[in-house]
Each structure stands twice: as structure tokens, then as C-alpha cells.
Enzyme design. Sequence first.
Site, mmCIF file in Angstrom:
data_model
loop_
_atom_site.group_PDB
_atom_site.id
_atom_site.type_symbol
_atom_site.label_atom_id
_atom_site.label_comp_id
_atom_site.label_asym_id
_atom_site.label_seq_id
_atom_site.Cartn_x
_atom_site.Cartn_y
_atom_site.Cartn_z
ATOM 1 N N LYS A 1 -1.358 -47.134 8.324
ATOM 2 C CA LYS A 1 -0.583 -48.311 8.834
ATOM 3 C C LYS A 1 0.676 -47.888 9.518
ATOM 4 C CE LYS A 1 -2.959 -51.234 5.323
ATOM 5 N NZ LYS A 1 -3.485 -49.957 4.551
ATOM 6 N N ILE B 1 9.357 -47.447 15.672
ATOM 7 C CA ILE B 1 9.959 -47.530 17.209
ATOM 8 C C ILE B 1 8.653 -46.849 17.978
ATOM 9 C CG2 ILE B 1 12.229 -47.647 16.749
ATOM 10 C CD1 ILE B 1 12.309 -44.623 17.742
ATOM 11 N N ARG C 1 -16.538 -57.091 -1.192
ATOM 12 C CA ARG C 1 -16.827 -56.858 -2.723
ATOM 13 C C ARG C 1 -18.395 -57.284 -2.800
ATOM 14 N NH1 ARG C 1 -12.947 -54.684 -2.984
ATOM 15 N NH2 ARG C 1 -11.239 -54.820 -4.258
ATOM 16 N N GLN D 1 -7.448 -58.525 -3.938
ATOM 17 C CA GLN D 1 -7.914 -59.039 -2.692
ATOM 18 C C GLN D 1 -8.070 -60.443 -2.619
ATOM 19 O OE1 GLN D 1 -7.767 -57.006 -0.094
ATOM 20 N NE2 GLN D 1 -8.085 -54.955 -1.052
#
Length: 232
Positions: free
Chosen positions: A64, A68, A182, A191
Amino acid sequence: MSVCQTPIIVALDYPTRDAALKLADQLDPKLCRVKVGKELFTSCAAEIVGTLRDKGFEVFLDLKFHDIPNTTAMAVKAAAEMGVWMVNVHCSGGLRMMTACREVLEQRSGPKPLLIGVTVLTSMEREDLAGIGLDIEPQEQVLRLAALAQKAGLDGLVCSALEAQALKTAHPSLQLVTPGIRPAGSAQDDQRRILTPRQALDAGSDYLVIGRPISQAADPAKALADVVAEIA
């Protein structure tokens, strides 16, 4: 051509190389891809990616990236040079950042990983967004960021299965990668916006990220086979 014959990505969410490879050795690269996240990558660095690829797995590098534009693009380039199958960046880094990442991959002569944007983390609900100054429903923010990702030329998005149908309608060319999956009867854990594998595919998801229901199963190979059977 991809060796994997299913949309399943198993999350190798472990702190050590040995633990991750112990699970990988119980899985079939024809039935799943694997995801290397921050904990494992920080512990093992690029070596773990090479080892998994040597075992026949296509690797989703789930770091992830968010910085910049030039810094993020160079990180994406480095990931491509490792031979990963998929890499992701935070859409909230903005249009210029995502565009820079796409452009650096376009300059490559060899194989290019799928470039995927992260919209809103599946653990976040409206109250979490309000805490960072966004007094809106998660789906509204997801759609905003998806439009930016489409404009930047990304290949797809990481999103909750609950947003998949709306995203497929708005951006049919984007491939959707869905965590928070799931299988029926599994614990929800941390989650929040979740569906079963079959529900997620029916909603428009293209790839399903599954962690603990497989990694913490008494028999991970059987747990994987059960999910494959569920979505067959």
C-alpha cells in the site's frame, strides 16, 4: 499465462519467513496466489518474494505505497523488478501519484504487475472516516477514489465486496480485489465490511483475499479446497 486457475489469494500474514513458507508448502500454486504484506516483507525483505516465486506462486505485494509521486513510482518500479504479479498503492495519494506509478510501469520492457489502488480499508466504518475529517459513508469515499484511479489508468482496486457491485457498474474495466472474505461459518475477526467468497464473486469481485480462515485452519490445504469448491 497464469498458472493459477482460481481467483483466490491467500494472505501470508506471518512475522517470519519460516512460518510463511510452512503455510505456502501446504498450498497449491494452481489453486491460489499468495499475498505478502507489511509484516512479512519488513521481516524478510525481497528474498521472500523470490522464494515464493521459485515455489511457483504468483505474488501480490501488499505494501500500500503512499508517498510523493516520484518516491511511490520508484517503489512500484522496484516491486516490478522483483517479479511480483500485483502491487498496490493508496488512492488517497492522489492523481499525480497514481499516474506516476502507472507511467513507470509502462516504461518497462518486461512483464508488468497489475497496479491496484487501495480505496477505503475494510476495517473502516463511517465513524472511522469521521475521525479523519470525512463525514461520509465509506461507499461514497470509495467511489470518489475509484474515479481517481480510473483517471490515472490503474488496473483495478482493492475494495470491500459490499462496494463491488457499485464499482463494477461505474468502472467495468477495473479489476476488483476484495479482502475481508470469510467462508460461511468463519469468524469475522477485525474485518467489518465482509461477504462470503460466492457472494463476493456474484457482487463483481475478481480476486478474493483470504487469510485466517485458511492460514489458521487445522488443515490449510483442505480449507483452500473447500473455498475452491464453494465458488466452483
